[in-house]
Every structure is written in structure tokens, then in C-alpha cells.
Enzyme design. Structure first.
Site, mmCIF file in Angstrom:
data_model
loop_
_atom_site.group_PDB
_atom_site.id
_atom_site.type_symbol
_atom_site.label_atom_id
_atom_site.label_comp_id
_atom_site.label_asym_id
_atom_site.label_seq_id
_atom_site.Cartn_x
_atom_site.Cartn_y
_atom_site.Cartn_z
ATOM 1 N N ILE A 1 38.802 36.003 39.129
ATOM 2 C CA ILE A 1 39.457 36.916 38.560
ATOM 3 C C ILE A 1 40.795 37.258 39.124
ATOM 4 O O ILE A 1 41.639 37.211 38.239
ATOM 5 C CB ILE A 1 38.657 38.686 38.646
ATOM 6 C CG1 ILE A 1 37.058 38.390 37.892
ATOM 7 C CG2 ILE A 1 39.390 39.600 38.118
ATOM 8 C CD1 ILE A 1 36.360 39.633 38.238
ATOM 9 N N LEU B 1 37.944 24.865 41.291
ATOM 10 C CA LEU B 1 39.047 24.528 40.324
ATOM 11 C C LEU B 1 38.699 24.385 38.986
ATOM 12 O O LEU B 1 39.350 24.306 37.951
ATOM 13 C CB LEU B 1 39.660 23.083 40.464
ATOM 14 C CG LEU B 1 39.907 22.709 42.236
ATOM 15 C CD1 LEU B 1 40.387 21.289 42.314
ATOM 16 C CD2 LEU B 1 40.862 23.617 42.537
ATOM 17 N N LYS C 1 43.686 31.128 49.881
ATOM 18 C CA LYS C 1 43.739 31.549 48.397
ATOM 19 C C LYS C 1 45.048 32.525 48.216
ATOM 20 O O LYS C 1 45.764 32.414 47.142
ATOM 21 C CB LYS C 1 42.465 32.189 47.871
ATOM 22 C CG LYS C 1 41.297 31.116 47.488
ATOM 23 C CD LYS C 1 40.261 31.805 47.033
ATOM 24 C CE LYS C 1 39.227 30.762 46.749
ATOM 25 N NZ LYS C 1 37.941 31.214 45.949
ATOM 26 N N ASN D 1 31.817 40.601 46.056
ATOM 27 C CA ASN D 1 30.694 41.051 46.819
ATOM 28 C C ASN D 1 30.578 42.807 46.962
ATOM 29 O O ASN D 1 31.588 43.270 46.782
ATOM 30 C CB ASN D 1 30.634 40.547 48.306
ATOM 31 C CG ASN D 1 31.642 41.223 49.105
ATOM 32 O OD1 ASN D 1 31.666 42.134 49.591
ATOM 33 N ND2 ASN D 1 33.028 40.569 49.285
ATOM 34 N N CYS E 1 4.206 37.263 54.503
ATOM 35 C CA CYS E 1 2.963 36.405 54.514
ATOM 36 C C CYS E 1 3.234 35.485 53.296
ATOM 37 O O CYS E 1 2.663 34.567 53.280
ATOM 38 C CB CYS E 1 1.733 37.332 54.420
ATOM 39 S SG CYS E 1 1.258 37.843 56.158
ATOM 40 N N CYS F 1 27.059 62.858 43.317
ATOM 41 C CA CYS F 1 27.608 61.654 44.367
ATOM 42 C C CYS F 1 27.870 61.846 45.703
ATOM 43 O O CYS F 1 28.352 62.814 46.081
ATOM 44 C CB CYS F 1 28.783 61.166 43.290
ATOM 45 S SG CYS F 1 29.435 59.599 44.164
#
Lengths: 715, 330
Positions: free
Chosen positions: A41, A70, A85, A132, A188, A459
Site C-alpha cells: 500500500i 516486485l 524500503k 500487522n 495433543c 471502547c
């Protein structure tokens, strides 16, 4: 600083000015923009910003360039591989418009000592182009705390979303709880009873790699916890024996001798035989078959799959291996890894771009699949499953970047009303309203634009009152800060519980003081481990007032902080503190105490707040234990921690059920609420919140564990 | 590069997208030659995207020189390119995006003459014409239909943008997203597209109020009105003196198309006004969005995977929304 000497052809801005109007266009050039992320982005965003009229841009990214970037990060070339970058993106995008001034920073945005609230306040707008969840939450919190407008974004495959955020006005990034990222599996299932390819991949990557090539750690703790959680005791005891016998093979690997055969016999033969001896386990499921090294090498165990099969178009890594080829890959990867361990490296961890480790995980998980009668996976597929790879394309990123800029322009326009249009130039179409935009699969509406929602009253992030205190933490006491922020009028400091939190590790909330425990109040911040960049959360014990979150900032360089005399402590009323402490700068004006919404409603508009229900103290101080009995797929992420709001926040909602809030705004407990409005709207638009981005999208691989659980992940 | 195994470099470069659309789709893209006409902002974005994705060959046609204002959305151009042929200025920078793609440029519009266009079209797999006028799009579309070549057109008018496509009889594979995740299933689909000429005769009579509203008819008819204005005046609207005529055309089109009167009888004057003032201008974010949608759809068509646009998309930069009308198709 924009260089005043730079010039460009006059006509460059003609179109943009005609569309935005001269005033708004000029305003863009004066806006200080922070772009966080120079990946998929980010590259598109930087390009669109510099062409749209933005000049003053700071671009931050930690990463370096990789070949697999790329196909979409069009500012980068093969010759840029391994370079930062941020630097390359800034220098290439600058060639698109000589007027721009891009400041690249190669760093981690979550370094809270550097990138604290005050730093964010130096920008007019923040544009997220992150990949992330932690970093997005971090930036989201900093922007809410600093009162900085931002646009949040994300992409995954064909899908993407853009969300403009204005603290207190729109939903913030965390008003809607993000689905938990990273799938988890019971121990398990992974260790003794796998039934899907992903179980074998997780076993190889997260367990076997560590046991053989990782740090020599006691695996007992994990099993202790699994036992406590009530998993089969006999099975656990069995797994303990298995763990003990790893010591031998670890030694063999490090001695430099051939270890593959020994490992193979232990994990694919002895361990499986031991499991088989627990006959109860196999009453209701197919039992595994121990593997025989020599027979596989002689070409037995081939059952039609593998290279004899007709291959259509395929990449090298997409070819199915025969069982023998798998075993050969196992042997060769073990010897490659052993050789590395006996020369330079002490520990080798899985890295999807480290071919030796990928070969090992591919081979080991396929051999385990063979033993358990589970379909095998190609190296290509294993890379995606073990590496949490999210498919990514240029087009989605370009569309999302364009939408970010339009919403960013909206945010700038909304804080700025241009003078009424002159008769000669009627006001061009204003980009007037904020929208959350989704790229969706619905054919008739590929881009849905929904009016932004109000903040969620429950919130735990954006309802707090934020302020910043600049101080020398080694000299300012907790009381100086908290009393300073509360001012001299009631309520007294003794009615508050005080927490410390770090914006990058919100689950590590600590209690510093409460009404029954005031020992720390006269200690310095430094002595209770509160550093610059952290928050001090001041929570009213009876829940009458909204929480005040105080960002701790360092003294500015010109403050003469160590006993200097500039910038004396002031407060709004100038009530006698004017000649106060030189190492403390209180905000001016002080934050206003705000009665919590529920309290207002309960009191029915009168000024007599009712006492809230008693708070369960015990639950507050309990550690935020994570689910230790599960295997988290991506060892680098802390997503499971993110599912738990900080204790202070949790308490705020759980101790105060808001019976009087309107139904659609009712959130009985933060832990359980789902989106008030967004999810419903998404569903109306035919989009269902997915557990992971690939769920709907990918038919190549059935079980990738996308790093982020949100609809939208990123690139 | 036409066929054969994918190299290590291709595998590395295209990894993240092959994981999305599969190796066969990548192979089809690699074998495709695309003709793009006219290099303004929308084409710049479209070309960037399809070249990054790894088509085989791009043929780019534009006769014009770089103007100063082209630098606003044209990131293939630099200050000292002003005055050069657009295609000459852009060629090396396009090639630079992806050395695996062949780029051929044509510095004149002669190839668009009836005779030439037919033979040009026969040598390509898909045609994409940007920022072009309606009447000529109709003509070029007819030639493409004769040669059975998929046809795309797209462009922006200020904050508005559009994509029209005629994919003839298009077969594609659609992943069945309703099937359980661990049993991926795909459905073979076939859809027939009308020509642009037929699409323009579309009537909205059959749509319910809700269906009509969802398609954002105001921006659809603003664009159709620009097309008719351009057909009559041989130019786009450029100033306040054109507002009245554009409004009249737009409202006539709404009425001719029999649009649900409860939704819209007239295109809002404020929209007509802003479109009139901005139609000849382009804005980088809008070009990025329309060029992104256009390139994505070209790639879906080449790959014969996923349903493409059917058949007229409008983007409205005032809201950020985009909708797709089916013009004269079921």
C-alpha cells in the site's frame, strides 16, 4: 523542510487545482503527513500523495526489499533488493514531483520512546499502510491519544478497506474488536493426533524445528499446562518421555555426524510405536503407521501420487514429491542444517525464505502425514502455510491507496472551510464526507462506501481522556503527575486507581496505586519503571469519571530540564503552581474531567451520581494469563495477547454494565462485543466477516493461517 | 517468454499473486498481448498494474506530446519530457517496471483508422481504449467484435470515472465461495456481452427502487450525459456556460432510460456543475482507483477466472463508492 529553491513546470498542478480548488490544494501542500509503511500500500500511497499536491511527507518503514515484493511494490527494482524500503521509496517517488520533500525513516514505529504521543502530534494527518495488527493498534492509539486524524487501511488478495478515524468523532480502530489472529490448535492434536496437513506443518515448524535446531529449552512447562487444562494424562506422560529422548539426537546433530537416520527412527518410528501402545487413543480414529527408513528408500510406500502423476503447468516447488523424494529431502535438509550448527550458527529457526528450513519442514511434515494417512503438501503450499503468506497484488493496493488519499483529503477539507467561492470559479465538488470503504466481491457494488460510525461508548481506547505530561521521570513523582493532571479541585487522588501501560505492549498493564495502596505515590516515575512514551492511566475507583490517560513525554530540549528555569509549571487557572517544579510541564489547559456516559444516564440528568456496583478486585489484579495450552502458529506474533484488553480497560466495562444505553449501543462486556454497526453493515452488503482473509478467497491452499484475522489484512 | 517453464526469477517475482490466482492464470497473462490506446492518468495506472502482473507484451498507442499538466497524474513523465512524444517519454520507464514484459509503442493514431485497426486488433488478445469519445468507442468496439477480441474502455472526468467492457461470449471459472473451505469448488460460467452501441440503448424499467438506488444513477447519467455532450459539441464541457446544456442532456437521458422516478428524475444540479467544471481534468487518486479496477478486470478476463465487470462501472470520488450496471444484458 521543503526546499524553496525547487521549481517545476507551472502546469503540473493545473488539474488538481481545478478539481480541489486553489485553497484546498494549497492546504494539502502545507499538511504534514506521516505515512507508516512503504510496502504494497505504501508504495502506491506515496506515489498518489506526491502527485496529488502533498509536499511534506514523512515515510517510516522497518523493512528491506525482497524479490517477492516486485510484483506490486512498483517503486522497487531488482537492484534494490535488500535495501531499506523507506529510503528507496522516498528517493524514487521524489522523482515524480521535484517539489516534494519526503523524509524517510527506517525504523520500528512501535518504539514508544521515540514515537510517542508528542511525536505523532507533530503531524496533521497519519496514513497507515501497515501489514500487522500490533503496529496498527499502536498507531491507532497514538493518534487517538494525540488527537491526530488518521486513515487506516488494509488489503488481502482482491479485498481491501479504508477507514478514516477522528478520535471521539468516528469509530476508532479498536471500537470494533478485531477477530483473534493466528489459528491455534490443542497440543495433543499437534503432538499426537494430527488429522489435517496443517497439523503436521505446525508440528514440524513450531515443535520439531525447535526441539532439534532451537534453544535447548524445557518442554515440560507446556505439558504441565496442558495437563492442568485437562488434556489426557496418559498422553501427556507419554509426550514427556518423547521430549526426554530428544537430548540424544540434539547431541548427534551438533557432533557433525550423520544424524538424519537417527532422527527419522526416533520421530517416525519409535515415537509412533510408543503412541500406538496407548490403544485407547485409537479406538475412534485411524491409528498411525510407523515408517521404515530402508523400505522407503527402496521405493516402497509409493501409492501413485508423486512425480508419476500427470503434471499440468506447475512451478518447480509445486511438484508433488514421492515418498522417497521426501525422505531424501529430509536427509539432505538435516545434513545442511547440522552442518550450519556445527560451524557458525548456534540456533536455527524456521524462516520461510531460508530454503534449508523450508525443505526440512516440508519433508518432515509430509513424512508425518504419511504416517498418519494425511494428504501431502508441496513445498509451495508448505511455504504458504508455515510462512503465513498473504497473497497480494498491485491493483488492490493501488485502489486502496487512491481511496486513502481521497479520505485524507476529506479529513483535511473538513477542518478547513475554504472562503466562499468567487463568482468566476464556482466551488468545485467538495470531497465532503467521511466514508469507510470496502472492496467487496458483490458484482453490482465493487466499492461500498458507508458513512462512518460514532465511537463505541464502551471502547477501551478512544473513550479515555488523553493528555500529555512532559517531565523528567527521574525527578517527577507519581503524585506530581496525577495530582497535577487532576488539578486542585476534587475528587481527591485517593479515589483513583493508577495503572502504567506501554502502548506497544498493552497487555503488560501494571497497577501503581489504588485507594488502599498509596505507597508509590511519592516515588518518582523512574523508580516505578514508568518511562517516556508510556501511559499512566488514572481510573476512577467508583467509575463516575472517564479514565484519564496521561502520556509521559520528555522535557523539550529548550526547557532546561535539569533544574533549569524556563517553562515553569503552569496550569489553566494559574492557581499558585506557577512557580512549581522545573522538571514537570503540565498540559495547558488541564484535561477536563468528564462524567462517564452511563453515569449521566443513570443519574437521569441530575447531579447525584449513583454508586456503581462494587468492583471485583480480585479479577483485576490477576495476571493476564495467555492460553498456555495452545500452539500459536506464528511465533512472532502476540495476537493472542491482543484479545485481552488491558486490565484497566476490561474493568471499566465489566464493572459497569450499562443498562440504560440504547440497545444498539449495548455492550455488556468488552470481551464479547462485536461490531455495533460495521459488521451489520458489512453483512447487509453481502460481505461476511471472515476469520481469515483467505477463507473466501483461496482455493489453492485450504488452511493458511493469515497473520491477521481481520477481513482485511495487509500487505 | 511465450511458453515453457517459469524461471526462478518469475517464480520469485510473481509468488504473491500466483498464490492468489494460480499458475494457469499467470501462464495466460504471460501469453497475452494487450493494446492500450492513449496515455493519460488512467492508462498510466492501468499499464503499471498489468505490466507488474506480467503480461507478455504491451502495445501502447498515443500520438500526443507530453503537456505540463500531464505531470499531474503521469508518473512515467518528468519535467524535461514536456514537448516529447508521450510514448517516447514513457517507454523506458514502463519497461523498467518489469523487464520480463515486452513494450512496443506507436507514436500516431493511424492504427485506429478502420482498415489499420482491424489488422492491429487481429494481432492482439485484448484491446483497452482510454479517455476516448463515445462515438469513436462505438466504432472501435464494432471492429473488435468482428475480430472477436475483448474490448475495454475507461477514463476519468474529475472525480468521476467509468469502465465499459464488451467481452463477447466470455467463459470463466468462478471459485464457489459458498462451498466449505476445505473442499474448494469452482464453477464454469459463461456470459454474453452486448456491444457498446446496444448497451447505450439500455432501459432501466425493470429495476426496483432499491436496485436502482444501489447503482448510483446520478453518476451513471452524469457520465452518459458527458458522452452525449461530447458527441454533439465535439468537445467536453469546460466552463459555467456549459452547465445548462449538460443538465438538459442528463435529464433527457434519465427520462429516455425510464429510470424509476421515485429514485431520480433529474441529475442533481450540484453534480452537473462540478462535472462541468472538472470533466477535462484528472486527479491522481481517481486515476489510481479507476486504473486499478480496470487493470484488475483485464487480468481477470485474461486469466478466465473470477467474474469480470458486467458491463458498465462508475466510480464516484465524492463518496469513494463504485457500482456496476448491466447495460442491455441479462
Amino acid at each position: 523542510m521543503p526546499t524553496t529553491t525547487t521549481t517545476t513546470v507551472a502546469g503540473r498542478t493545473k488539474h488538481a487545482k481545478a478539481i480541489l480548488g486553489d485553497e484546498l490544494h494549497k492546504k494539502l501542500g502545507e499538511t504534514k503527513v506521516l505515512v507508516v509503511g512503504a510496502g504494497g500500500i505504501g508504495c502506491e500511497l506515496i506515489k498518489t500523495l506526491v502527485l496529488s499536491g502533498f509536499i511534506d511527507i514523512t515515510l517510516l518503514d522497518l523493512d528491506t526489499i525482497d524479490l517477492s515484493n516486485l510484483n506490486r511494490q512498483f517503486l522497487f527494482r531488482t537492484t534494490h533488493i535488500k535495501k531499506p524500503k523507506s529510503l528507496i521509496a522516498a528517493s524514487v517517488a521524489s522523482t515524480f514531483n521535484p517539489l516534494v520533500d519526503i523524509t524517510p525513516i527506517q525504523d520500528n514505529i512501535m518504539d514508544s520512546e521515540k514515537y510517542h504521543v508528542d511525536w505523532f502530534r507533530g503531524f496533521d494527518i497519519v496514513l497507515n499502510a501497515l501489514d500487522n495488527l500490533e503496529a496498527r493498534k499502536y498507531v491507532g492509539r497514538m493518534c487517538v491519544a494525540g488527537g491526530v486524524k488518521m486513515v487506516e487501511s488494509g488489503t488481502a488478495g482482491y479485498l481491501g478497506q479504508v477507514q478514516p478515524i477522528v478520535g471521539g468523532v468516528t469509530e476508532c480502530f479498536e471500537c470494533m474488536e478485531k477477530p483473534k489472529g493466528g489459528k491455534t490448535y490443542p497440543v495433543c492434536t499437534i503432538r499426537s493426533t494430527p488429522s489435517l496437513p496443517i497439523h503436521c506443518v505446525v508440528w514440524s515448524k513450531s515443535y520439531l524445528m525447535g526441539q532439534l535446531f532451537g534453544v535447548d529449552e524445557d518442554a515440560g512447562a507446556e505439558l504441565d499446562e496442558a495437563e492442568k487444562q485437562g488434556e489426557n494424562a496418559e498422553e501427556i506422560a507419554n509426550l514427556r518421555k518423547e521430549a526426554e529422548s530428544f537430548a540424544q539426537v540434539r547431541a548427534a546433530i551438533r557432533s557433525g555426524g550423520p544424524a538424519a537416520r537417527m532422527i527419522f527412527d526416533k520421530i517416525f518410528n519409535t515415537d509412533i510405536k510408543r503412541l500406538l501402545s496407548m490403544s485407547d487413543m485409537w479406538n475412534h480414529r485411524a491409528s498411525p503407521v510407523p515408517l521404515d527408513f530402508d523400505r522407503i528408500m527402496q521405493g516402497e510406500n509409493e501409492n501413485g501420487n508423486g512425480s508419476k502423476q500427470k503434471q499440468t503447468v506447475a512451478l518447480k516447488d509445486q511438484k508433488k514429491l514421492t515418498t522417497k523424494e521426501n525422505l531424501e529431502l529430509f536427509v539432505s535438509s538435516v545434513s545442511a542444517l547440522s552442518a550450519r550448527l556445527s560451524s557458525t550458527e548456534t540456533v536455527i529457526e524456521f524462516d520461510k525464505d531460508d530454503d534449508d528450513t523450508l525443505n526440512f519442514v516440508t519433508a518432515a511434515s509430509n513424512l508425518r502425514s504419511l504416517a498418519y494417512g494425511i494428504p501431502q503438501k508441496t513445498k509451495w503450499e508448505v511455504k504458504e502455510m508455515a510462512g503465513n503468506i498473504i497473497p497480494a497484488i498491485a491493483t488492490t493496493n493501488a485502489i486502496i491507496a487512491g481511496l486513502i488519499v481521497l479520505q485524507g483529503v476529506n479529513l483535511i477539507a473538513s477542518s478547513f472551510s475554504p472562503p466562499t467561492s468567487t463568482p468566476t470559479s464556482p466551488s468545485p465538488s467538495p470531497l465532503s464526507s467521511l466514508r469507510n470503504i470496502h472492496i467487496q466481491l458483490k458484482p453490482s457494488v465493487p466499492l461500498s462506501a458507508i458513512t462512518t460510525s460514532r465511537p463505541n461508548p464502551a471502547c477501551g481506547i478512544c473513550r479515555d481522556i488523553y493528555t500529555v505530561v512532559r517531565c523528567d521521570p527521574l525527578r517527577a513523582t507519581l503524585r506530581d503527575v496525577v495530582q497535577g493532571v487532576l488539578g486542585l479541585s476534587p475528587p481527591p487522588i485517593s479515589e483513583f486507581t493508577i495503572f502504567a501501560s506501554s502502548p506497544s505492549a498493552p497487555s503488560a498493564t501494571r497497577i501503581l496505586a489504588d485507594p488502599d495502596w498509596e505507597d508509590n505515590l511519592d516515588r518518582t516515575l523512574g523508580s516505578v519503571n514508568v518511562r517516556c512514551g508510556m501511559f499512566v492511566n488514572v481510573v476512577h475507583e467508583e467509575g463516575v469519571w472517564e479514565t484519564i490517560s496521561v502520556g509521559i513525554g520528555g522535557l523539550p530540549p529548550d526547557a532546561g530540564c535539569y533544574g533549569g528555569n524556563a517553562n515553569r509549571n503552569r496550569n489553566a487557572e494559574g492557581e499558585g503552581e506557577g512557580e512549581g517544579i522545573p522538571w514537570l510541564m503540565l498540559p495547558d489547559p488541564l484535561p477536563r474531567l468528564v462524567v462517564r456516559k452511563e453515569e449521566k444516564e443513570k443519574s437521569g440528568g441530575t447531579n447525584t451520581p449513583l454508586p456503581p456496583p462494587p468492583v471485583e478486585r480480585a479479577s483485576l489484579k490477576r495476571g493476564l494469563g495467555e492460553d498456555d495450552d495452545i500452539v500459536v502458529l506464528d511465533s512472532n506474533d502476540n495476537h493472542s495477547a491482543d484479545a485481552h484488553p488491558p486490565a484497566a480497560k476490561r474493568r471499566k466495562t465489566s464493572s459497569n454494565p450499562p443498562p440504560s444505553t440504547p440497545p444498539e449501543r449495548q455492550h455488556p462486556a468488552r470481551a464479547g462485543f462485536s461490531s455495533p454497526s460495521k459488521k451489520r453493515k458489512l453483512e447487509e452488503d453481502g460481505l461476511v466477516l471472515m476469520e481469515s482473509a483467505e477463507e473466501l478467497l483461496d482455493d489453492i491452499s485450504e488452511d493458511i493461517n493469515g497473520g491477521e484475522g481481520d477481513v482485511i489484512v495487509i500487505d | 517468454m511465450a511458453s515453457g517453464e517459469f524461471t526462478e526469477e518469475e517464480q520469485g517475482r510473481y509468488d504473491r499473486q500466483i498464490r492468489l490466482w494460480g499458475i494457469e492464470a499467470q501462464q495466460r497473462m504471460r501469453n497475452a498481448t494487450i493494446l492500450v490506446v492513449r496515455l493519460r492518468g488512467t492508462a498510466t495506472e492501468t499499464i503499471k498494474n498489468i505490466v507488474l502482473a506480467g503480461i507478455g507484451k504491451l502495445i501502447l498507442v498515443d500520438a500526443d506530446d507530453v503537456k505540463e499538466e500531464d505531470l499531474g497524474a503521469g508518473f512515467f513523465f518528468r519535467d524535461d519530457d514536456v514537448g516529447k512524444k508521450r510514448v517516447d517519454a514513457a517507454k523506458a520507464r514502463i519497461e523498467n517496471l518489469n523487464p520480463l514484459v515486452t513494450v512496443e509503442t506507436v507514436p500516431n493514431f493511424n492504427v485506429l483508422n478502420n482498415q489499420n485497426f482491424e489488422s492491429t486488433v487481429n494481432g492482439v488478445d485484448l484491446v483497452c481504449i482510454t479517455e476516448w469519445d463515445r462515438d469513436d468507442l462505438v466504432r472501435l468496439n464494432i471492429i473488435c467484435r468482428r475480430s472477436r477480441k475483448p474490448f475495454y474502455s475507461g477514463g476519468t472526468y474529475g472525480l468521476l470515472g467509468y469502465i465499459f467492457c464488451d467481452l463477447l461470449d466470455h467463459n470463466y471459472i468462478s471459485p464457489d465461495r459458498s462451498s466449505p473451505k476445505d473442499v474448494p469448488k469452482s464453477i464454469q460460467m459463461k456470459v454474453s456481452y452486448p456491444s457498446l452501441q446496444d448497451a447505450l440503448r439500455h432501459r432501466w424499467s425493470l429495476l426496483s427502487k432499491r436496485q436502482t438506488k444501489e447503482l448510483n444513477p446520478a453518476s451513471v447519467f452524469a457520465i452518459l450525459a458527458l458522452w452525449r455532450f461530447q458527441s454533439i459539441q465535439k468537445r467536453l464541457p469546460i466552463g459555467a456556460q456549459d452547465v445548462g446544456e449538460l443538465q438538459q442532456i442528463a435529464d433527457a437521458l434519465v427520462s429516455e432510460a425510464d429510470v424509476n422516478k421515485q429514485v431520480i428524475t433529474t441529475v442533481p444540479h450540484s453534480l452537473i456543475e462540478s462535472v462541468t467544471m472538472t470533466a477535462v481534468h484528472e486527479f491522481s487518486p481517481v486515476c489510481a482507483i479507476v486504473g486499478g479496477l480496470l487493470a484488475q478486470d483485464i487480468l481477470k478476463t485474461l486469466a478466465a477466472r473470477e467474474p469480470p465487470i458486467a458491463n458498465f462501472l462508475t466510480f464516484d470520488g465524492n463518496t469513494g463508492g463504485a457500482s456496476v450496471c448491466k447495460l442491455s444484458m441479462s
